[in-house]
Design a protein around this motif. Structure first.
Motif, short mmCIF file in Angstrom:
data_model
loop_
_atom_site.label_atom_id
_atom_site.label_comp_id
_atom_site.label_asym_id
_atom_site.label_seq_id
_atom_site.Cartn_x
_atom_site.Cartn_y
_atom_site.Cartn_z
N CYS A 1 65.53 -27.70 25.22
CA CYS A 1 65.73 -28.23 26.57
C CYS A 1 64.41 -28.36 27.32
O CYS A 1 64.20 -29.34 28.05
CB CYS A 1 66.70 -27.34 27.35
SG CYS A 1 68.39 -27.34 26.72
N VAL A 2 63.52 -27.40 27.13
CA VAL A 2 62.21 -27.47 27.78
C VAL A 2 61.46 -28.72 27.34
O VAL A 2 60.77 -29.37 28.13
CB VAL A 2 61.39 -26.20 27.48
CG1 VAL A 2 59.93 -26.38 27.86
CG2 VAL A 2 61.97 -25.00 28.22
N ALA A 3 61.62 -29.09 26.07
CA ALA A 3 60.94 -30.28 25.55
C ALA A 3 61.43 -31.56 26.23
O ALA A 3 60.72 -32.57 26.22
CB ALA A 3 61.15 -30.39 24.04
N ASP A 4 62.61 -31.52 26.83
CA ASP A 4 63.15 -32.70 27.50
C ASP A 4 62.72 -32.80 28.96
O ASP A 4 63.05 -33.78 29.64
CB ASP A 4 64.68 -32.69 27.42
CG ASP A 4 65.19 -32.99 26.02
OD1 ASP A 4 64.46 -33.65 25.26
OD2 ASP A 4 66.31 -32.56 25.68
N ARG B 1 66.95 -28.53 36.59
CA ARG B 1 67.05 -29.52 35.52
C ARG B 1 67.47 -28.86 34.21
O ARG B 1 68.32 -29.38 33.47
CB ARG B 1 65.71 -30.24 35.37
CG ARG B 1 65.62 -31.21 34.20
CD ARG B 1 66.61 -32.35 34.30
NE ARG B 1 66.44 -33.29 33.21
CZ ARG B 1 67.40 -34.09 32.77
NH1 ARG B 1 68.61 -34.06 33.33
NH2 ARG B 1 67.16 -34.93 31.78
N LEU B 2 66.88 -27.71 33.90
CA LEU B 2 67.26 -26.99 32.69
C LEU B 2 68.73 -26.62 32.70
O LEU B 2 69.41 -26.68 31.67
CB LEU B 2 66.43 -25.71 32.56
CG LEU B 2 65.08 -25.80 31.86
CD1 LEU B 2 64.42 -24.42 31.85
CD2 LEU B 2 65.22 -26.32 30.44
N ALA B 3 69.23 -26.22 33.86
CA ALA B 3 70.63 -25.84 33.96
C ALA B 3 71.56 -26.99 33.60
O ALA B 3 72.65 -26.79 33.06
CB ALA B 3 70.95 -25.34 35.37
N THR B 4 71.13 -28.22 33.87
CA THR B 4 71.97 -29.37 33.51
C THR B 4 71.82 -29.73 32.04
O THR B 4 72.72 -30.35 31.47
CB THR B 4 71.59 -30.60 34.36
OG1 THR B 4 70.27 -31.05 34.02
CG2 THR B 4 71.66 -30.29 35.84
N LEU B 5 70.70 -29.33 31.42
CA LEU B 5 70.47 -29.66 30.01
C LEU B 5 71.10 -28.63 29.06
O LEU B 5 71.46 -28.98 27.93
CB LEU B 5 68.96 -29.73 29.73
CG LEU B 5 68.20 -30.86 30.42
CD1 LEU B 5 66.70 -30.69 30.21
CD2 LEU B 5 68.65 -32.22 29.88
#
Length: 228
Positions: free
Chosen positions: A172-175, A218-222
């Motif tokens: 997810c961090v990569a996105d 944003r991470l929470a949505t990914l």
């Protein structure tokens, strides 16, 4: 992982010629001269800066100890930024060669020396990104163990991070966008404080806090629904 570098007694050994001609030193990579500075309150940080002062006097063993203490953290940061093991090893080695050449230029200004090493690594990463095209690949096996390396303070944002597994988090961090990704890496994977992260990213602390908040949202949505 093995990234030996030649450590000589003086500040400018012959091996530094491997660096070739480099751009001018970033202001963020130098923190003043070697004049007396306040003593760090944290014992480990104080010990690291004692090693810096010894290295500035030409003690090669002191710099080798600094290398041993910080090489894994620098490598993990570079690997997460670039996603290429071999390139990360090269950049990490060059980071410490550059640090050795510039060791006499730094003094304590409220942060651990690890933040200085990471700043150098960051500038080398940015040089690479600007000079070439590359695809960020998620590399999880070498960065998954250990999680947050320096224990960032717990809170709602940290809970979002800790609920995910390492592999899922890294994917997810990569996105994330470049700035958000770097903020998450520095704060929650490397474990730097807000002030240290701000110094490395050359932003003020308020900007880092806002960036961190947006990145975690944003991470929470990914993340998969079960881990939010």
């Amino acid at each position: 992982m093995s990234m030996p570098i030649a450590v000589a007694a003086g500040p400018a050994p012959a091996t530094l010629g491997l660096l070739g001609a480099r751009p001018a030193t970033s202001d963020a990579e130098t923190t003043g001269g070697t004049t007396e500075s306040p003593v760090p309150a944290d014992g480990v940080v104080a010990e690291n800066w004692e090693l810096v002062r010894a290295a500035q006097r030409g003690d090669s063993a002191a710099f080798a100890t600094l290398y041993d203490r910080h090489v894994e953290g620098v490598y993990r940061y570079v690997l997460l930024r670039l996603g290429d093991r071999h390139l990360a090893e090269d950049v990490t080695s060059e980071t410490f060669l550059r640090a050795l050449r510039r060791i006499t230029s730094i003094s304590y200004q409220g942060r651990d020396v690890g933040a200085w090493f990471t700043t150098i690594a960051r500038n080398l990463v940015l040089d690479h990104v600007k000079s070439s095209r590359f695809r960020l690949e998620v590399v999880t096996d070498e960065v998954a163990e250990g999680g947050v390396s320096r224990g960032a303070a717990p809170g709602p944002e940290q809970q979002v991070i800790s609920r995910s597994t390492s592999d899922e988090l890294l994917r997810c961090v990569a996105d994330l966008g470049d700035d958000q990704r770097e903020c998450i890496i520095l704060r929650f994977i490397q474990g730097y404080s807000v002030s240290e992260t701000a110094a490395i990213m050359q932003r003020n602390e308020g900007a880092v806090k806002a960036l961190q908040h947006r990145a975690v949202r944003r991470l929470a949505t990914l993340l998969p629904h079960g881990l939010r």
